[in-house]
Design a protein around this motif. Sequence first.
Motif, PDB file in Angstrom:
ATOM      1  N   GLN A 174      14.684   2.669  31.387  1.00  0.00           N
ATOM      2  CA  GLN A 174      13.470   3.462  31.529  1.00  0.00           C
ATOM      3  C   GLN A 174      12.993   3.986  30.176  1.00  0.00           C
ATOM      4  OE1 GLN A 174      13.802   6.534  34.478  1.00  0.00           O
ATOM      5  NE2 GLN A 174      13.918   5.096  36.201  1.00  0.00           N
ATOM      6  N   ALA A 175      13.927   4.465  29.358  1.00  0.00           N
ATOM      7  CA  ALA A 175      13.564   4.956  28.028  1.00  0.00           C
ATOM      8  C   ALA A 175      12.977   3.835  27.176  1.00  0.00           C
ATOM      9  CB  ALA A 175      14.778   5.573  27.345  1.00  0.00           C
ATOM     10  N   ALA A 176      13.582   2.654  27.243  1.00  0.00           N
ATOM     11  CA  ALA A 176      13.092   1.517  26.462  1.00  0.00           C
ATOM     12  C   ALA A 176      11.714   1.078  26.941  1.00  0.00           C
ATOM     13  CB  ALA A 176      14.073   0.354  26.546  1.00  0.00           C
ATOM     14  N   GLN A 177      11.504   1.054  28.249  1.00  0.00           N
ATOM     15  CA  GLN A 177      10.207   0.654  28.784  1.00  0.00           C
ATOM     16  C   GLN A 177       9.117   1.658  28.410  1.00  0.00           C
ATOM     17  OE1 GLN A 177      11.058   0.150  32.971  1.00  0.00           O
ATOM     18  NE2 GLN A 177      11.473  -2.036  32.726  1.00  0.00           N
ATOM     19  N   ALA A 178       9.442   2.934  28.454  1.00  0.00           N
ATOM     20  CA  ALA A 178       8.470   3.945  28.035  1.00  0.00           C
ATOM     21  C   ALA A 178       8.130   3.783  26.556  1.00  0.00           C
ATOM     22  CB  ALA A 178       9.017   5.346  28.309  1.00  0.00           C
ATOM     23  N   GLY A 179       9.165   3.518  25.736  1.00  0.00           N
ATOM     24  CA  GLY A 179       8.915   3.296  24.310  1.00  0.00           C
ATOM     25  C   GLY A 179       8.063   2.067  24.056  1.00  0.00           C
ATOM     26  N   ASN A 180       8.304   0.990  24.809  1.00  0.00           N
ATOM     27  CA  ASN A 180       7.501  -0.223  24.654  1.00  0.00           C
ATOM     28  C   ASN A 180       6.038   0.017  25.021  1.00  0.00           C
ATOM     29  OD1 ASN A 180       9.733  -1.686  23.836  1.00  0.00           O
ATOM     30  ND2 ASN A 180      10.203  -2.443  25.880  1.00  0.00           N
ATOM     31  N   GLN A 181       5.811   0.797  26.068  1.00  0.00           N
ATOM     32  CA  GLN A 181       4.435   1.087  26.472  1.00  0.00           C
ATOM     33  C   GLN A 181       3.730   1.978  25.442  1.00  0.00           C
ATOM     34  OE1 GLN A 181       3.504   1.821  30.654  1.00  0.00           O
ATOM     35  NE2 GLN A 181       5.616   1.345  31.189  1.00  0.00           N
ATOM     36  N   LEU A 182       4.484   2.880  24.822  1.00  0.00           N
ATOM     37  CA  LEU A 182       3.900   3.688  23.757  1.00  0.00           C
ATOM     38  C   LEU A 182       3.508   2.807  22.571  1.00  0.00           C
ATOM     39  CD1 LEU A 182       6.186   6.867  23.798  1.00  0.00           C
ATOM     40  CD2 LEU A 182       3.725   6.798  24.230  1.00  0.00           C
ATOM     41  N   LEU A 183       4.349   1.841  22.228  1.00  0.00           N
ATOM     42  CA  LEU A 183       4.018   0.910  21.151  1.00  0.00           C
ATOM     43  C   LEU A 183       2.798   0.071  21.511  1.00  0.00           C
ATOM     44  CD1 LEU A 183       7.580  -0.326  20.079  1.00  0.00           C
ATOM     45  CD2 LEU A 183       6.083   1.250  18.849  1.00  0.00           C
ATOM     46  N   ALA A 184       2.690  -0.343  22.763  1.00  0.00           N
ATOM     47  CA  ALA A 184       1.518  -1.109  23.202  1.00  0.00           C
ATOM     48  C   ALA A 184       0.256  -0.272  23.098  1.00  0.00           C
ATOM     49  CB  ALA A 184       1.726  -1.582  24.640  1.00  0.00           C
ATOM     50  N   LEU A 185       0.355   1.007  23.448  1.00  0.00           N
ATOM     51  CA  LEU A 185      -0.792   1.905  23.328  1.00  0.00           C
ATOM     52  C   LEU A 185      -1.217   2.049  21.865  1.00  0.00           C
ATOM     53  CD1 LEU A 185      -2.819   3.936  24.484  1.00  0.00           C
ATOM     54  CD2 LEU A 185      -1.030   5.684  24.383  1.00  0.00           C
ATOM     55  N   GLN A 186      -0.253   2.201  20.971  1.00  0.00           N
ATOM     56  CA  GLN A 186      -0.574   2.303  19.553  1.00  0.00           C
ATOM     57  C   GLN A 186      -1.214   1.017  19.026  1.00  0.00           C
ATOM     58  OE1 GLN A 186       3.058   3.455  17.594  1.00  0.00           O
ATOM     59  NE2 GLN A 186       3.048   5.520  18.426  1.00  0.00           N
ATOM     60  N   SER A 187      -0.742  -0.114  19.513  1.00  0.00           N
ATOM     61  CA  SER A 187      -1.330  -1.397  19.102  1.00  0.00           C
ATOM     62  C   SER A 187      -2.777  -1.499  19.571  1.00  0.00           C
ATOM     63  CB  SER A 187      -0.504  -2.551  19.669  1.00  0.00           C
ATOM     64  OG  SER A 187       0.812  -2.530  19.162  1.00  0.00           O
ATOM     65  N   ARG A 188      -3.031  -1.046  20.788  1.00  0.00           N
ATOM     66  CA  ARG A 188      -4.400  -1.070  21.302  1.00  0.00           C
ATOM     67  C   ARG A 188      -5.311  -0.149  20.492  1.00  0.00           C
ATOM     68  NH1 ARG A 188      -8.036   1.533  22.444  1.00  0.00           N
ATOM     69  NH2 ARG A 188      -7.017   2.982  23.832  1.00  0.00           N
ATOM     70  N   GLN A 189      -4.791   1.038  20.135  1.00  0.00           N
ATOM     71  CA  GLN A 189      -5.575   1.954  19.305  1.00  0.00           C
ATOM     72  C   GLN A 189      -5.830   1.348  17.926  1.00  0.00           C
ATOM     73  OE1 GLN A 189      -2.965   5.374  19.562  1.00  0.00           O
ATOM     74  NE2 GLN A 189      -4.216   6.353  21.124  1.00  0.00           N
ATOM     75  N   LEU A 190      -4.846   0.649  17.386  1.00  0.00           N
ATOM     76  CA  LEU A 190      -5.030  -0.020  16.099  1.00  0.00           C
ATOM     77  C   LEU A 190      -6.101  -1.100  16.197  1.00  0.00           C
ATOM     78  CD1 LEU A 190      -4.153  -0.401  13.170  1.00  0.00           C
ATOM     79  CD2 LEU A 190      -2.365  -1.947  13.970  1.00  0.00           C
ATOM     80  N   SER A 191      -6.163  -1.791  17.316  1.00  0.00           N
ATOM     81  CA  SER A 191      -7.206  -2.801  17.488  1.00  0.00           C
ATOM     82  C   SER A 191      -8.585  -2.161  17.526  1.00  0.00           C
ATOM     83  CB  SER A 191      -6.960  -3.591  18.776  1.00  0.00           C
ATOM     84  OG  SER A 191      -7.169  -2.784  19.923  1.00  0.00           O
ATOM     85  N   ASP A 192      -8.689  -0.949  18.081  1.00  0.00           N
ATOM     86  CA  ASP A 192      -9.962  -0.220  18.051  1.00  0.00           C
ATOM     87  C   ASP A 192     -10.375   0.094  16.614  1.00  0.00           C
ATOM     88  OD1 ASP A 192     -10.428  -0.261  20.717  1.00  0.00           O
ATOM     89  OD2 ASP A 192     -10.032   1.860  21.087  1.00  0.00           O
TER      90      ASP A 192
END
Length: 243
Positions: A174-192
């Motif tokens: 669960q901790a790893a999955q939450a961390g992966n989703q946070l990284l995905a969110l940061q990647s999406r913000q970087l694409s913006d």
Amino acid sequence: MRRILLLGGLVSVLSLSVTPAHAQWAVFDGANFGQNVMIAARELQQIDNEISSLANQAQMLVNQARNLASLPLSTLSTLQSTMSQTTALLSQAQNIAYSVQSVEQQYQQAYTSISASMSDSALFSQAQTRWQNSVGGFEDALKMQARAVGNIPSDSGAMTQLVSASQSSTGALQAAQAGNQLLALQSRQLSDVIAVLSANGRAQELDRAREAAAEAEGQAQYEHFAQHDAYVPGAVSVFNDGN
């Protein structure tokens, strides 16, 4: 529970150690009694060890189950939807698209094909195209900026949920999955950020290209005007000779 088992074992040992010698008399064998007590104690210790081992294995299985439990929260669909909206907005770029082939073709036509042999109407038409490209570029940049700013509230909500899920996670997965989703969110913000910078850069470069083309257009118009015959003064009669 263990104390009950120990007491039960000792009672069993004591009952076995007293053996009748005759119908009315019982003979107590101290050596046999001590040996039986030691055997019972070792057996009870072994049972206690086995109980502890089973308890540890059960706890280990519980921990493994927690580590393998999936995170009940997923923001993937929201991130994919936002990315699709940003991509669609980029594909709606006016006049000159975000394509190497499109840039090469349209830039050649409107910005680098200016010559003195062109007619005034052709020069004006190209100037109008360049002006429209610049205006469209700035409009596209404003739209992209509005899209990036509009994503901030949803990003903030998703980040809050993911951080809370990570802090309350029951296992490593669960901790790893939450961390992966946070990284995905940061990647999406970087694409913006990349999209906004690209749109702004596109608008600025189109305007610089328009200014450079305007100088070339002015030179072409001057050369075009210079090709006409110079003015030759002549005699003008204001009044008729008979008057």
